[in-house]
Design an enzyme around this catalytic site. Structure first.
Site, mmCIF file in Angstrom:
data_model
loop_
_atom_site.group_PDB
_atom_site.id
_atom_site.type_symbol
_atom_site.label_atom_id
_atom_site.label_comp_id
_atom_site.label_asym_id
_atom_site.label_seq_id
_atom_site.Cartn_x
_atom_site.Cartn_y
_atom_site.Cartn_z
ATOM 1 N N ARG A 207 0.681 -1.296 0.025
ATOM 2 C CA ARG A 207 -0.064 0.102 0.083
ATOM 3 C C ARG A 207 0.897 1.126 -0.108
ATOM 4 O O ARG A 207 1.992 1.273 0.524
ATOM 5 C CB ARG A 207 -0.812 -0.109 1.201
ATOM 6 C CG ARG A 207 -2.056 -0.995 1.242
ATOM 7 C CD ARG A 207 -3.275 -0.820 0.268
ATOM 8 N NE ARG A 207 -4.213 -1.575 0.199
ATOM 9 C CZ ARG A 207 -4.363 -2.710 -0.423
ATOM 10 N NH1 ARG A 207 -3.509 -2.917 -1.533
ATOM 11 N NH2 ARG A 207 -5.338 -3.423 -0.387
ATOM 12 N N HIS B 215 -1.081 0.278 -9.626
ATOM 13 C CA HIS B 215 -1.901 -0.875 -8.666
ATOM 14 C C HIS B 215 -2.494 -2.244 -9.553
ATOM 15 O O HIS B 215 -3.585 -2.225 -9.565
ATOM 16 C CB HIS B 215 -2.762 -0.124 -8.028
ATOM 17 C CG HIS B 215 -3.414 -0.929 -6.561
ATOM 18 N ND1 HIS B 215 -3.720 -0.208 -5.388
ATOM 19 C CD2 HIS B 215 -3.391 -2.040 -6.394
ATOM 20 C CE1 HIS B 215 -3.996 -1.124 -4.642
ATOM 21 N NE2 HIS B 215 -3.791 -2.418 -5.079
HETATM 22 P P1 NAP Z 1 -1.845 -11.676 5.056
HETATM 23 O O1 NAP Z 1 -1.895 -13.150 4.545
HETATM 24 O O2 NAP Z 1 -2.704 -11.203 6.211
HETATM 25 O O3 NAP Z 1 -0.346 -11.289 5.542
HETATM 26 C C1 NAP Z 1 0.266 -10.427 6.189
HETATM 27 C C2 NAP Z 1 1.522 -10.705 6.939
HETATM 28 O O4 NAP Z 1 1.996 -9.584 7.305
HETATM 29 C C3 NAP Z 1 1.329 -11.609 7.998
HETATM 30 O O5 NAP Z 1 2.304 -12.737 7.941
HETATM 31 C C4 NAP Z 1 1.492 -10.699 9.067
HETATM 32 O O6 NAP Z 1 2.255 -11.534 10.425
HETATM 33 C C5 NAP Z 1 2.192 -9.904 8.711
HETATM 34 N N1 NAP Z 1 2.251 -8.553 9.466
HETATM 35 C C6 NAP Z 1 1.284 -7.919 10.000
HETATM 36 N N2 NAP Z 1 1.593 -6.769 10.539
HETATM 37 C C7 NAP Z 1 3.077 -6.812 10.872
HETATM 38 C C8 NAP Z 1 3.865 -6.003 11.313
HETATM 39 N N3 NAP Z 1 3.666 -4.837 12.300
HETATM 40 N N4 NAP Z 1 5.303 -6.357 11.534
HETATM 41 C C9 NAP Z 1 5.358 -7.425 10.629
HETATM 42 N N5 NAP Z 1 4.757 -8.238 9.987
HETATM 43 C C10 NAP Z 1 3.482 -7.995 9.996
HETATM 44 O O7 NAP Z 1 -1.717 -10.692 3.850
HETATM 45 P P2 NAP Z 1 -1.701 -10.952 2.368
HETATM 46 O O8 NAP Z 1 -2.789 -11.713 1.806
HETATM 47 O O9 NAP Z 1 -0.104 -11.495 2.287
HETATM 48 O O10 NAP Z 1 -1.766 -9.423 1.620
HETATM 49 C C11 NAP Z 1 -0.642 -8.521 2.011
HETATM 50 C C12 NAP Z 1 -1.053 -7.150 1.536
HETATM 51 O O11 NAP Z 1 -0.679 -6.995 0.167
HETATM 52 C C13 NAP Z 1 -2.661 -6.843 1.621
HETATM 53 O O12 NAP Z 1 -3.014 -6.290 3.100
HETATM 54 C C14 NAP Z 1 -2.778 -5.636 0.523
HETATM 55 O O13 NAP Z 1 -2.569 -4.277 1.218
HETATM 56 C C15 NAP Z 1 -1.691 -5.917 -0.217
HETATM 57 N N6 NAP Z 1 -1.856 -6.351 -1.636
HETATM 58 C C16 NAP Z 1 -1.674 -5.421 -2.563
HETATM 59 C C17 NAP Z 1 -1.812 -5.825 -3.851
HETATM 60 C C18 NAP Z 1 -1.560 -5.032 -5.106
HETATM 61 O O14 NAP Z 1 -1.924 -5.241 -6.178
HETATM 62 N N7 NAP Z 1 -0.404 -3.875 -5.021
HETATM 63 C C19 NAP Z 1 -2.802 -6.995 -4.057
HETATM 64 C C20 NAP Z 1 -3.153 -7.979 -2.999
HETATM 65 C C21 NAP Z 1 -2.685 -7.365 -1.905
HETATM 66 P P3 NAP Z 1 1.337 -12.422 11.198
HETATM 67 O O15 NAP Z 1 1.847 -13.827 10.526
HETATM 68 O O16 NAP Z 1 2.131 -12.308 12.472
HETATM 69 O O17 NAP Z 1 0.023 -12.107 11.412
HETATM 70 C C1 GLV Z 2 -5.561 -5.187 -3.969
HETATM 71 O O1 GLV Z 2 -4.649 -4.328 -3.817
HETATM 72 C C2 GLV Z 2 -6.032 -6.036 -2.885
HETATM 73 O O2 GLV Z 2 -5.961 -5.596 -1.590
HETATM 74 O O3 GLV Z 2 -6.385 -7.077 -3.187
#
Ligand code: NAP
Ligand code: GLV
Length: 308
Positions: free
Chosen positions: A223, A271
């Site tokens: 983000r 994005h």
């Molecule tokens: P997720 O499965 O919830 O993983 C988030 C990870 O971050 C978890 O392993 C969590 O640790 C860790 N985390 C959270 N807070 C933290 C902190 N303060 N310090 C260190 N680690 C921390 O989420 P995801 O599905 O991988 O997605 C991650 C993010 O990618 C989304 O929230 C979104 O904003 C972004 N995204 C971007 C796009 C794009 O197109 N640019 C697309 C999709 C998603 P724990 O294991 O301890 O909970």
């Molecule tokens: C895109 O940014 C998502 O959170 O899936």
């Protein structure tokens, strides 16, 4: 009991078909044709209506159509409403692909060679094996772990940093604030895949950039709020950082005239690092609804107190 989808029509058509085939007992309605709003127990959307609690007084589950939930004002939601982020294999695979593209581009000096081409300059720089390039992924969740697995197949020296301790094969794992400095100090290409929360906002800042080895690069596919833009520009312009690939910014779209547009060592994508894939996401949603009805934990259930 009814399910409402609020979002792009094309996805709505795919999901409506999938629901009709696999869960015909649950009426699928597409915003704004929601029928009797009191019947609505489930809403899937990117942007919730502002007066969500009044609009759907009997809402039980709010599904994000994306992996993130930072677009919702969680504090305005009734406490009993569950929030679920999108966990589906199509989204994960696209992100792993994007991170591989960005890391390979930085590893092979693509921004550098593009600059040289524009100047008509034929100049070779030494080629470094992937095994000696230290890539570090912040956030070892669904996306971070998939990206790390992909990077490992490309031969990079991989590490991950996460809130809680993780163990991933072939990945040096760091956990929590206490190990952030050590993780950063060993990272040549830093990839951010954290959720945006109060703890992670502005985490890509001068402290982190200064602690990266000279010549390091940054990829932000999470983000825009993670990045302190002025700190990135300062680190690039001082020559400490080599390049940055940014998929996200705050606000989006990036305003006209913003310094990032013309910066020779910043690559922007609008994005698009990943996107929920309609068919696989329909299967994931239906599976979560089945789990919910059977009293099983849903995939991607958000801990509202943590914000992700
Ligand atoms: P997720 O499965 O919830 O993983 C988030 C990870 O971050 C978890 O392993 C969590 O640790 C860790 N985390 C959270 N807070 C933290 C902190 N303060 N310090 C260190 N680690 C921390 O989420 P995801 O599905 O991988 O997605 C991650 C993010 O990618 C989304 O929230 C979104 O904003 C972004 N995204 C971007 C796009 C794009 O197109 N640019 C697309 C999709 C998603 P724990 O294991 O301890 O909970
Ligand atoms: C895109 O940014 C998502 O959170 O899936």
């Amino acid at each position: 009991m009814a399910f409402v989808y609020k979002g792009a029509a094309r996805r709505g058509a795919v999901w409506s078909d999938a629901f009709a085939r696999r869960m015909p007992q649950l009426p699928f309605r597409t915003w704004p044709d929601v029928g009797d709003a009191r019947e609505v127990r489930f809403l899937a959307t990117w942007q919730a209506p502002e007066d969500l609690a009044q609009t759907f007084p009997n809402l039980e589950v709010l599904f994000s159509v994306g992996a993130g939930v930072d677009q919702f004002d969680l504090s305005a939601l009734p406490a009993e409403v569950r929030v679920v982020r999108m966990v589906e294999p199509g989204l994960v695979a696209c992100m792993a692909e994007y991170v591989a593209w960005a890391v390979l581009s930085l590893h092979r000096g693509a921004p550098l060679y593009l600059g040289q081409q524009r100047r008509g300059e034929w100049k070779q720089h030494s080629v470094q094996p992937a095994s000696t390039r230290r890539v570090g992924v912040m956030g070892m969740g669904q996306l971070g772990c998939a990206a790390l697995a992909q990077l490992r197949t490309l031969g990079f020296d991989c590490a991950g940093w996460n809130r809680s301790r993780r163990e991933e094969p072939g990945v040096r794992c760091y956990a929590g604030e206490a190990e952030l400095a050590e993780f950063i100090a060993r990272t040549d290409i830093l990839v951010c895949l954290l959720p945006l929360t109060g703890e992670t906002r502005a985490i890509l800042n001068t402290n982190v950039f200064d602690a990266l080895p000279a010549g390091a690069s940054v990829v932000n596919a999470a983000r825009g709020g993670h990045l302190v833009e002025a700190d990135l520009l300062a680190a690039l312009d001082a020559g400490h950082l080599c390049a940055a690939i940014l998929d996200v910014c705050e606000p989006e779209p990036l305003p006209r005239g913003h310094a990032f547009w013309e910066h020779p060592r910043i690559w922007l994508t609008p994005h698009v690092a990943s996107e929920t894939q309609d068919e696989t996401a329909a299967a994931a949603l239906l599976d979560n609804l089945r789990r919910y009805h059977e009293g099983l934990p849903m995939q991607g259930l958000v801990d509202r107190s943590r914000g992700y």
